[in-house]
Design an enzyme around this catalytic site. Structure first.
Site, PDB file in Angstrom:
ATOM      1  N   THR A 194      27.916  26.347  -6.228  1.00  0.00           N
ATOM      2  CA  THR A 194      28.398  25.293  -5.894  1.00  0.00           C
ATOM      3  C   THR A 194      27.914  24.197  -6.970  1.00  0.00           C
ATOM      4  O   THR A 194      28.583  23.907  -7.831  1.00  0.00           O
ATOM      5  CB  THR A 194      27.617  24.774  -4.441  1.00  0.00           C
ATOM      6  OG1 THR A 194      26.437  25.001  -4.489  1.00  0.00           O
ATOM      7  CG2 THR A 194      28.462  25.585  -3.591  1.00  0.00           C
ATOM      8  N   LYS A 223      23.312  32.217  -5.696  1.00  0.00           N
ATOM      9  CA  LYS A 223      23.448  30.894  -6.050  1.00  0.00           C
ATOM     10  C   LYS A 223      22.576  30.011  -5.409  1.00  0.00           C
ATOM     11  O   LYS A 223      21.955  30.184  -4.442  1.00  0.00           O
ATOM     12  CB  LYS A 223      25.159  30.680  -5.655  1.00  0.00           C
ATOM     13  CG  LYS A 223      25.182  30.682  -4.386  1.00  0.00           C
ATOM     14  CD  LYS A 223      24.788  29.597  -3.426  1.00  0.00           C
ATOM     15  CE  LYS A 223      25.370  28.283  -3.963  1.00  0.00           C
ATOM     16  NZ  LYS A 223      24.721  27.045  -3.006  1.00  0.00           N
ATOM     17  N   THR A 234      19.988  26.366   0.174  1.00  0.00           N
ATOM     18  CA  THR A 234      21.214  26.789   0.227  1.00  0.00           C
ATOM     19  C   THR A 234      21.136  27.696  -1.070  1.00  0.00           C
ATOM     20  O   THR A 234      21.396  27.445  -2.057  1.00  0.00           O
ATOM     21  CB  THR A 234      22.099  25.551  -0.166  1.00  0.00           C
ATOM     22  OG1 THR A 234      22.145  25.043   1.149  1.00  0.00           O
ATOM     23  CG2 THR A 234      23.567  26.089  -0.385  1.00  0.00           C
ATOM     24  N   GLU A 321      18.585  21.343  -9.267  1.00  0.00           N
ATOM     25  CA  GLU A 321      19.304  20.088  -9.620  1.00  0.00           C
ATOM     26  C   GLU A 321      18.383  19.196 -10.435  1.00  0.00           C
ATOM     27  O   GLU A 321      17.480  18.692  -9.939  1.00  0.00           O
ATOM     28  CB  GLU A 321      19.966  19.530  -8.596  1.00  0.00           C
ATOM     29  CG  GLU A 321      20.961  20.352  -7.660  1.00  0.00           C
ATOM     30  CD  GLU A 321      21.437  19.878  -6.369  1.00  0.00           C
ATOM     31  OE1 GLU A 321      22.290  20.482  -5.865  1.00  0.00           O
ATOM     32  OE2 GLU A 321      20.365  19.182  -5.893  1.00  0.00           O
ATOM     33  N   ASN A 461      22.476  14.354  -5.674  1.00  0.00           N
ATOM     34  CA  ASN A 461      22.600  14.421  -4.520  1.00  0.00           C
ATOM     35  C   ASN A 461      23.295  13.087  -3.667  1.00  0.00           C
ATOM     36  O   ASN A 461      23.746  13.144  -2.449  1.00  0.00           O
ATOM     37  CB  ASN A 461      21.348  14.642  -3.798  1.00  0.00           C
ATOM     38  CG  ASN A 461      20.947  16.178  -3.950  1.00  0.00           C
ATOM     39  OD1 ASN A 461      21.635  16.984  -3.204  1.00  0.00           O
ATOM     40  ND2 ASN A 461      20.307  16.638  -5.018  1.00  0.00           N
ATOM     41  N   THR A 466      31.185  13.245  -2.920  1.00  0.00           N
ATOM     42  CA  THR A 466      32.312  12.354  -3.390  1.00  0.00           C
ATOM     43  C   THR A 466      33.131  13.251  -4.538  1.00  0.00           C
ATOM     44  O   THR A 466      32.771  14.298  -4.892  1.00  0.00           O
ATOM     45  CB  THR A 466      31.717  11.266  -4.154  1.00  0.00           C
ATOM     46  OG1 THR A 466      30.861  11.616  -5.090  1.00  0.00           O
ATOM     47  CG2 THR A 466      30.974  10.315  -3.082  1.00  0.00           C
TER      48      THR A 466
END
Length: 466
Positions: A194, A223, A234, A321, A461, A466
């Site tokens: 993702t 992942k 996640t 991230e 985040n 979007t």
């Protein structure tokens, strides 16, 4: 099962990039793999016998027009299976379905795992459960099976229904493209991504004491880049081995390894609705099945699986991230493993520690603060006058002591700055005042891996949907 050659997953396919976009924002898109991450992508592998895989484009998320987002991992023979799942109360539909299948089948007769990215199928009610069941059932139909034999996983945005018709239409395509090649494994690992910036895939060979001349293989893909914290985040992972392991032994082996790997990492402290780590063992390489926890083979397999899971889970942290740092926190001289792990976890979750590391600030007071407010540790675990904190450079140079036996050191700020310029850093917390066991605390050690917080984490985040 059909095993036609799968098109090569070239680096060029991963290297294209949408202008101004750094990550994939919950579905695969054109993106560049950062130069510093390319070294983590294997160019070859040693994959377990009897397993075939594929990655297929569905377009689960409308913005994904060409990249694989449906992964299928299958064994040509029935497997023992085990899994650990998220502790989040809002457990996603695929978590509930997969848990029920393993329980009903008692970890036996599992053949496949099917995974979609782009939509989590979480908090989607009865319809979401029906969708998860139908995904697994469609794979079983392709295998000519009547009993539920496929585990289901999903990852992506929470609260949206799957485009289930599109997925079911592509399952036979995924099944027809099953292959055992390295490119197929890499494409499959890419299909579950993702916000990941690179596919996470590892494999290795090993031997067991009872059959020193027999070679076994272990492969795994995972992942995750955000919403990562133990008791699963996640974070999805599938491990496959051709070693023969009975279901009860496999479950305990997986639990031990996950506690010391996937449950010992943190990116942002959030725990997802979908976390699942599953392992399939088909025994295709032969040998005596591992069934007893007292056997030499069990002990060897525990070490092998734990080490492998640690290496695989660390790739998630390295792809955190917005992360610029990969940090190991090592807590020594804890009276028990769990108390040490809780302290390490608290340090890893601290936004103040994480932002200080991003800013290359040797603010050890934030580390000490996190140690001091850790909840749930055994009485007497943290004694200020016995506690030491240091930075351990990755280049092998002497440690930089920050606190020794509760007394602050005169910190060489220039050297601290040099250490913090590096991507990798180890923080050592000694609860016993120096030498292992010196204070009679038992000498247990717990290790945790985490990353820093940067401006990019907020951007990623803030823009996720979007």
């Amino acid at each position: 099962m059909a095993s036609p050659a799968q098109p090569a997953a070239t680096m060029a396919a991963f290297a294209r990039m949408v202008k101004g976009q750094v990550r994939s924002y919950s579905a695969p898109v054109d993106m560049a793999i950062p130069a510093s991450k390319r070294k983590f992508i294997p160019s070859s592998g040693s994959y377990p016998k009897g397993f075939v895989v594929s990655g297929t484009h569905v377009g689960v998320k409308a913005s994904n027009t060409k990249f694989p987002d449906l992964a299928l991992i299958s064994s040509e023979t029935p497997c023992s299976a085990a899994a650990v799942f998220t502790t989040n109360k809002f457990q996603a539909a695929p978590v509930q379905v997969s848990r029920d299948i393993i329980k009903t089948r008692q970890g036996q007769g599992i053949r496949s795992v099917v995974i979609n990215s782009g939509c989590a199928n979480a908090v989607t009610g009865k319809g979401g459960l029906e969708d998860a069941v139908s995904m697994g059932k469609k794979v079983d139909e392709c295998d000519g099976l009547n009993e539920p034999s496929t585990l289901v996983m999903s990852t992506g945005v929470i609260g949206q229904r799957l485009p289930i018709s599109k997925i079911l239409k592509k399952v036979p395509v995924a099944h027809a493209n099953l292959s055992s090649t390295h490119d197929a494994w890499l494409t499959t690992a890419r299909a579950i991504c993702t916000t990941d910036t690179f596919p996470k895939l590892l494999s290795r060979t090993f031997t067991l004491p009872s059959s020193p001349g027999r070679t076994y293989s272990l492969a795994g893909m995972t992942k995750g880049a955000g919403m990562i914290h133990p008791n699963m985040a996640t974070l999805l992972g599938v491990l496959c081995t051709d070693a023969p392991i009975e279901p009860s032994a496999l479950q305990s082996l997986l639990k031990h390894s996950v506690n010391r790997s996937f449950n010992s990492i943190s990116v942002d402290g959030d725990t997802s609705t979908n976390d699942t780590i599953a392992i399939l063992a088909n025994g295709a390489a032969g040998g005596a099945p591992i069934s007893s926890s007292s056997s030499d083979d069990y002990a060897a397999m525990q070490d092998i699986l734990t080490s492998f899971a640690q290496s695989l889970s660390q790739l998630v942290v390295r792809d955190g991230e917005g992360a610029t740092k990969f940090v190991t926190v090592r807590v020594q001289n804890s009276p028990d493993y769990e108390s040490g792990r809780l302290i390490a976890s608290t340090i890893a979750r601290s936004p103040l520690v994480k932002t200080a590391l991003y800013g290359k600030d040797a603010n050890w007071g934030r580390i000490l603060c996190a140690i001091g407010y850790t909840q749930g540790v055994a009485p007497g675990t943290v004694v200020p006058e016995h506690t030491s904190v240091s930075f351990k450079p990755v280049d092998g140079s002497p440690v930089l002591n920050l606190l020794v036996n509760g007394e602050p050191e005169q910190v060489d700020e220039e050297r601290a700055s040099v250490i913090l310029q590096e991507e990798d850093l180890e923080i050592v917390v000694d609860l016993g005042g120096g030498e292992k066991g010196e204070q009679g605390l038992g000498g247990e050690e717990a290790v945790y891996w985490f990353c820093d917080f940067s401006h990019e984490y907020v951007t990623i985040n803030g823009d996720y949907r979007t």
